[in-house]
Design a protein around this motif. Structure first.
Motif, short mmCIF file in Angstrom:
data_model
loop_
_atom_site.label_atom_id
_atom_site.label_comp_id
_atom_site.label_asym_id
_atom_site.label_seq_id
_atom_site.Cartn_x
_atom_site.Cartn_y
_atom_site.Cartn_z
N LYS A 1 70.72 68.39 41.21
CA LYS A 1 71.88 67.52 41.03
C LYS A 1 71.43 66.24 40.36
CE LYS A 1 74.90 68.82 44.87
NZ LYS A 1 75.62 68.35 46.05
N ALA A 2 72.31 65.65 39.56
CA ALA A 2 72.04 64.34 38.99
C ALA A 2 72.59 63.30 39.96
CB ALA A 2 72.71 64.21 37.63
N LEU A 3 71.69 62.58 40.61
CA LEU A 3 72.12 61.64 41.64
C LEU A 3 71.40 60.30 41.48
CD1 LEU A 3 71.86 63.88 44.85
CD2 LEU A 3 73.95 63.31 43.63
N THR A 4 72.06 59.25 41.88
CA THR A 4 71.36 57.96 42.01
C THR A 4 70.58 58.02 43.33
OG1 THR A 4 73.11 56.90 43.27
CG2 THR A 4 73.25 56.73 40.86
N GLY A 5 69.67 57.09 43.50
CA GLY A 5 68.91 57.05 44.75
C GLY A 5 69.84 56.89 45.94
N ASN A 6 70.84 56.05 45.78
CA ASN A 6 71.79 55.84 46.88
C ASN A 6 72.57 57.11 47.20
OD1 ASN A 6 71.25 53.23 47.66
ND2 ASN A 6 72.71 52.30 46.23
N GLU A 7 72.95 57.85 46.16
CA GLU A 7 73.65 59.10 46.40
C GLU A 7 72.74 60.13 47.05
OE1 GLU A 7 76.86 58.76 42.70
OE2 GLU A 7 74.98 59.84 42.43
N ALA A 8 71.48 60.11 46.66
CA ALA A 8 70.51 61.03 47.27
C ALA A 8 70.33 60.70 48.75
CB ALA A 8 69.17 60.96 46.55
N GLY A 9 70.30 59.40 49.06
CA GLY A 9 70.21 58.96 50.46
C GLY A 9 71.43 59.41 51.25
N SER B 1 67.66 53.03 43.50
CA SER B 1 69.00 53.16 44.11
C SER B 1 70.12 53.36 43.09
CB SER B 1 69.31 51.93 44.97
OG SER B 1 69.50 50.78 44.18
N HIS B 2 69.97 52.78 41.90
CA HIS B 2 71.05 52.85 40.92
C HIS B 2 70.69 53.66 39.68
CE1 HIS B 2 72.72 49.92 43.58
NE2 HIS B 2 73.82 49.78 42.85
N ALA B 3 69.50 54.27 39.67
CA ALA B 3 69.11 55.06 38.51
C ALA B 3 69.46 56.52 38.76
CB ALA B 3 67.62 54.92 38.25
N LEU B 4 70.03 57.16 37.76
CA LEU B 4 70.41 58.56 37.88
C LEU B 4 69.19 59.44 37.59
CD1 LEU B 4 73.23 59.76 38.47
CD2 LEU B 4 73.47 60.15 36.03
N GLU B 5 68.87 60.30 38.53
CA GLU B 5 67.72 61.20 38.34
C GLU B 5 68.13 62.60 38.77
OE1 GLU B 5 64.43 60.01 40.73
OE2 GLU B 5 64.05 58.19 39.59
N THR B 6 67.32 63.56 38.36
CA THR B 6 67.52 64.92 38.85
C THR B 6 66.89 64.99 40.24
OG1 THR B 6 67.29 65.69 36.61
CG2 THR B 6 67.21 67.36 38.34
N VAL B 7 67.68 65.40 41.19
CA VAL B 7 67.17 65.55 42.55
C VAL B 7 67.42 66.97 43.00
CG1 VAL B 7 67.30 64.66 44.91
CG2 VAL B 7 67.74 63.12 43.01
N GLU B 8 66.43 67.56 43.62
CA GLU B 8 66.61 68.91 44.15
C GLU B 8 67.07 68.82 45.59
OE1 GLU B 8 63.70 71.72 41.54
OE2 GLU B 8 62.87 70.91 43.39
N ILE B 9 68.30 69.25 45.80
CA ILE B 9 68.90 69.22 47.14
C ILE B 9 68.71 70.61 47.75
CG2 ILE B 9 71.09 68.91 48.38
CD1 ILE B 9 70.06 66.32 47.05
N TYR B 10 68.33 70.63 49.01
CA TYR B 10 68.16 71.90 49.70
C TYR B 10 69.48 72.29 50.35
CZ TYR B 10 63.74 69.52 49.15
OH TYR B 10 62.72 68.78 48.63
#
Lengths: 95, 401
Positions: free
Chosen positions: B11-19, B179-188
């Protein structure tokens, strides 16, 4: 009551039993001890009414003395006594 | 490397969204929320999950961070899995209850989106907030990017609730940069995270009327030190649990976590040790300088409390030079907080590298690849000339230092 070591105390300072405050002898805090002169005492129980720690012992309407386990030595009884028959004495005198 | 076969959703998420995503999967019983930049979005996103019925969390909107931590402590004492999140001045306002939380041995998890403590008033990244609370008895874990933030928050719940730990955990992530940068995050998958985190079944709860107990009573000369000693031991012993859970996480999800991460350290002569997103920038510089034949390496701190001093002394003892990067100052101490710890760790080692402390990036001041390369060159120069050895000063500030 023997004091527990660090690995025996309940985690986080929790007290696990209810109502054990009575085991805590706040009389240890006292530096002045009230002493009553029963020759002058008229058993008006003014001391009993004013004592903030319920440390005045009364039996059948007679003031019979103090519960020194819980009397903190505040001196209110001595101050309020209409006959001035309660004296505050240094706790060290009784050790 | 990984034996994990778990499904991952990119998913493309900001750090805050990943949190917030980690919190959604953890589904805490209670979350106390109060906005503060740059954390606000995290709880904002989580509040949307609550509103949409995706979690069963009781969301408590409080009137300050002091109340946020108080509500979290109250909920945790009542036996709930309780979380909150904050930044900088919010953490400062919580401080009183932050200490009480760890002393009461409540396994609260709190993402901290690292931001400069005012004043002067600033909303950007540095580590002065969490470093200001480094001695509060909380376990402190830092993240390099959104993926680590997500992974760390999930692990933090297990670490905090481990019966041999029972301490709160803060998970730091760099404000704005993460927190505000959009990155690819692997969500389980939700079910996998829920299985990893498990049910929370506290041994003691304040609301158990069948077994009444008192939380937070007066604790004077006769017992205060015994309780502090128990806390002292718990956080020192937490290291073992942090490693076990980091391993278990790796087995299940593919990325193993330890106290710190090393990059090209095997034959390194000069190294940088740092915390947070700067490690990512440094890794790029290591690759560039390695291609030029320079033996440079990187150590990235993950766990700051308990501080892994033995392991770090071992990791750096064969270096010629070590540059310690601090994104916080101690004002009157011997350099930044990481430098002080590293100096202390190295005091146990006979042969030790030349060290030098660079306090950088305060209030979000940029640190780029050229800066990092300058620092590598400066530590090499320091080793060769002796100039600046064991010194601590600011880097990237105007005027002579």
């Amino acid at each position: 009551m023997s004091l527990k070591s660090w690995n025996e105390v309940p985690l986080g300072g929790v007290i696990l039993e209810a109502g054990n405050a009575k085991e805590y002898k706040t009389g240890d805090w006292r530096s002045q001890r009230p002493v009553v002169d029963k020759e002058k005492c008229i058993n008006c129980l003014t001391c009993f009414i004013f004592c903030p720690d319920s440390a005045i012992k009364v039996e059948n309407g007679i003031m019979i003395g103090y519960d020194y386990d819980f009397c903190k030595g505040c001196g209110i009884c001595a101050n309020e006594c209409p006959k001035k028959c309660i004296t505050m004495k240094p706790e060290a005198d009784f050790r | 490397m990984s034996t994990a076969t778990i499904k991952k959703i990119k998913k493309a998420l900001t750090g805050n969204e990943a949190g917030a995503e980690a919190m959604r999967q953890i589904d805490p019983d209670v979350a106390a929320v109060f906005p503060i930049t740059p954390q606000t979005e995290l709880m904002h996103a989580f509040a949307a999950f609550v509103a949409d019925g995706k979690v069963g969390t009781e969301l408590v909107t409080v009137e300050s961070e002091h109340s946020a931590m108080s509500a979290t402590v109250g909920a945790a004492a009542a036996g709930a899995r309780a979380m909150t999140a904050t930044s900088a001045n919010g953490l400062a306002l919580m401080w009183e209850i932050v200490n009480i939380c760890s002393a009461m041995r409540l396994p609260v998890v709190m993402p901290v989106i690292n931001r400069a403590i005012s004043g002067p008033l600033n909303i950007h990244c540095d580590h002065s907030d969490m470093m200001g609370s480094r001695d509060t008895g909380w376990i402190q874990i830092f993240s390099e990017n959104s993926q680590e933030e997500y992974d760390n928050i999930i692990q933090a719940v297990r670490i905090a609730e481990n019966p041999n730990v029972l301490l709160p955990v803060m998970v730091g992530s760099d404000g704005f940069i993460i927190s505000h940068a959009l990155e690819t995050v692997e969500i389980y998958e939700d079910a996998e995270v829920k299985e990893f985190v498990g049910e929370y079944t506290p041994d003691r709860t304040l609301l158990n009327t069948g077994k009444p107990m008192t939380y937070g009573p007066l604790d004077l000369q006769d017992y205060y030190m015994e309780h502090k000693m128990a806390e002292h031991n718990a956080i020192h012993n937490a290291g073992k649990v942090i490693l076990e859970i980091g391993k278990e996480f790796g087995k299940k999800f593919g990325t193993e976590y330890g106290f710190f991460d090393t990059y090209k350290m095997e034959d390194a002569e000069y190294a940088i040790i740092c915390i947070g997103s700067t490690a990512g920038t440094t890794r790029v510089v290591v690759d560039k300088m390695r291609a030029e034949g320079k033996k440079v390496g990187l150590i990235k701190i993950r766990v700051f409390r308990p501080f892994p001093f033995k392991e770090l002394a071992e990791a750096v003892k064969n270096l010629k030079g070590l540059a310690v990067l601090d994104r916080a100052d101690t004002f009157g101490g011997r350099g930044g907080p990481l430098y002080i710890e590293m100096k202390s760790a190295l005091s146990d080692v006979k042969e030790k590298p030349v060290t030098r402390n660079f306090i950088y990036g305060l209030g979000g001041r940029d640190i780029n690849t050229t800066d990092i390369e300058t620092i590598y060159n400066q530590i090499e120069e320091t080793v060769k000339t002796g100039k600046g050895a064991e010194s601590f000063s600011y880097f990237g500030v105007r005027g002579d230092v």
